[in-house]
Write a protein that holds these residues in place. Structure first.
Motif, short mmCIF file in Angstrom:
data_model
loop_
_atom_site.label_atom_id
_atom_site.label_comp_id
_atom_site.label_asym_id
_atom_site.label_seq_id
_atom_site.Cartn_x
_atom_site.Cartn_y
_atom_site.Cartn_z
N LEU A 188 0.83 -1.20 0.00
CA LEU A 188 0.00 0.00 0.00
C LEU A 188 0.86 1.26 0.00
N ALA A 189 1.95 1.24 0.79
CA ALA A 189 2.85 2.39 0.81
C ALA A 189 3.51 2.60 -0.55
N LEU A 190 3.89 1.50 -1.20
CA LEU A 190 4.51 1.61 -2.52
C LEU A 190 3.53 2.14 -3.55
N LEU A 191 2.29 1.67 -3.52
CA LEU A 191 1.27 2.15 -4.46
C LEU A 191 0.96 3.63 -4.23
N ALA A 192 0.94 4.04 -2.96
CA ALA A 192 0.73 5.46 -2.66
C ALA A 192 1.89 6.29 -3.23
N GLY A 193 3.11 5.77 -3.10
CA GLY A 193 4.25 6.46 -3.67
C GLY A 193 4.17 6.56 -5.17
N VAL A 194 3.68 5.51 -5.82
CA VAL A 194 3.51 5.54 -7.27
C VAL A 194 2.53 6.63 -7.68
N CYS A 195 1.43 6.75 -6.95
CA CYS A 195 0.43 7.76 -7.27
C CYS A 195 1.01 9.18 -7.14
N VAL A 196 1.76 9.41 -6.07
CA VAL A 196 2.39 10.72 -5.89
C VAL A 196 3.41 10.96 -6.99
N GLU A 197 4.15 9.90 -7.34
CA GLU A 197 5.16 10.01 -8.40
C GLU A 197 4.52 10.44 -9.72
N LEU A 198 3.34 9.91 -10.00
CA LEU A 198 2.69 10.20 -11.27
C LEU A 198 2.04 11.57 -11.32
N PHE A 199 1.46 12.02 -10.19
CA PHE A 199 0.65 13.23 -10.23
C PHE A 199 1.30 14.46 -9.59
N VAL A 200 2.28 14.26 -8.72
CA VAL A 200 2.88 15.39 -8.01
C VAL A 200 4.33 15.61 -8.42
N SER A 201 5.08 14.54 -8.50
CA SER A 201 6.51 14.67 -8.80
C SER A 201 6.80 15.39 -10.11
N PRO A 202 6.03 15.16 -11.20
CA PRO A 202 6.33 15.90 -12.44
C PRO A 202 6.27 17.41 -12.28
N LEU A 203 5.37 17.90 -11.43
CA LEU A 203 5.28 19.35 -11.20
C LEU A 203 6.53 19.85 -10.49
N LEU A 204 6.96 19.10 -9.47
CA LEU A 204 8.17 19.49 -8.74
C LEU A 204 9.39 19.41 -9.65
N LEU A 205 9.46 18.35 -10.44
CA LEU A 205 10.60 18.20 -11.34
C LEU A 205 10.65 19.31 -12.37
N ARG A 206 9.49 19.72 -12.86
CA ARG A 206 9.46 20.78 -13.86
C ARG A 206 9.96 22.11 -13.27
N LEU A 207 9.61 22.37 -12.01
CA LEU A 207 10.09 23.58 -11.36
C LEU A 207 11.60 23.55 -11.22
N VAL A 208 12.14 22.40 -10.79
CA VAL A 208 13.58 22.29 -10.60
C VAL A 208 14.31 22.37 -11.95
N LEU A 209 13.75 21.71 -12.96
CA LEU A 209 14.37 21.76 -14.28
C LEU A 209 14.40 23.18 -14.83
N GLY A 210 13.31 23.91 -14.59
CA GLY A 210 13.27 25.29 -15.07
C GLY A 210 14.37 26.14 -14.45
N ARG A 211 14.73 25.82 -13.20
CA ARG A 211 15.80 26.58 -12.54
C ARG A 211 17.17 26.10 -13.00
N VAL A 212 17.34 24.79 -13.10
CA VAL A 212 18.66 24.24 -13.42
C VAL A 212 19.03 24.46 -14.87
N LEU A 213 18.05 24.28 -15.78
CA LEU A 213 18.33 24.37 -17.21
C LEU A 213 18.10 25.76 -17.78
N ALA A 214 17.76 26.69 -16.94
CA ALA A 214 17.51 28.06 -17.44
C ALA A 214 18.78 28.69 -18.00
#
Length: 205
Positions: free
Chosen positions: A179-205
């Motif tokens: 259950l913990a792993l599946l919850a992590g998968v859900c967060v990975e799919l729906f939340v992590s891309p937003l965080l990664l996009r913010l970090v990429l925008g700063r790093v690759l700017a």
């Protein structure tokens, strides 16, 4: 599963320390080998991330399957190895590989992006490690005890060894970890891309 600190087998704490040492050995090995990666690999990673940040992200079946594999591979492998005597050898090897590939990947980010690579690696691997690392050890430690008991029975100590059982506590632990792993998968799919996009925008700017 019944914890087996008796009969000459290591206690759960010693098993955890032993597996953690293999994990740390993998981390050190990954750092050493990452230093030999050619610089072209860093440029390829940079180009891939530049392309990634320009593509609109969406949750697809392929992305969901990839996230499932990334989250489940080491913890479920650890659980399965608890059903075989060969797990005595393969569980420490699994911990070693887990540490190696994690360390190698993080070092590749830092080699490609310098100090910013640490932040980028945290965005990519931070959540996954926060979920998969504790779950891996929660499953690997008792699984190694079971594998050791099975190995003892296989190599002539079966008459003196208690039977290996997988009771309610074992299946409850496995269910909660899944259950913990599946919850992590859900967060990975729906939340992590937003965080990664913010970090990429700063790093690759």
């Amino acid at each position: 599963m019944r914890e087996r600190g008796k009969g000459g087998q290591p206690s759960p704490l010693l098993r955890m320390v032993f597996l953690a040492l293999f994990f740390l050995a993998g981390v050190c090995l990954g750092q050493v080998l990452a230093g030999r990666v050619p610089r072209e690999a860093g440029r390829e990673l940079s180009e891939y991330l530049h392309h990634y940040v320009t593509v609109e992200e969406s949750v697809t079946a392929g992305a969901a399957l990839s996230a499932l594999v990334l989250y489940l591979r080491y913890p479920l492998l650890a659980a399965l190895l608890g059903f075989a005597s060969i797990g005595v050898v393969l569980l420490p090897c699994t911990a070693l590989l887990f540490g190696f590939f994690l360390s190698f990947s993080v070092c590749c980010f830092t080699a490609a992006f310098g100090a910013d690579g640490v932040l980028l690696a945290l965005a990519v691997f931070g959540l996954r490690c926060a979920v998969t690392l504790p779950v891996f050890f929660l499953l690997a430690v008792p699984a190694w005890g079971s594998a050791a008991a099975l190995a003892a029975m296989s190599f002539g100590r079966g008459r003196r060894a208690a039977p290996v059982t997988y009771g309610r506590s074992w299946w409850r632990r496995l269910g909660l970890c899944c259950l913990a792993l599946l919850a992590g998968v859900c967060v990975e799919l729906f939340v992590s891309p937003l965080l990664l996009r913010l970090v990429l925008g700063r790093v690759l700017a």
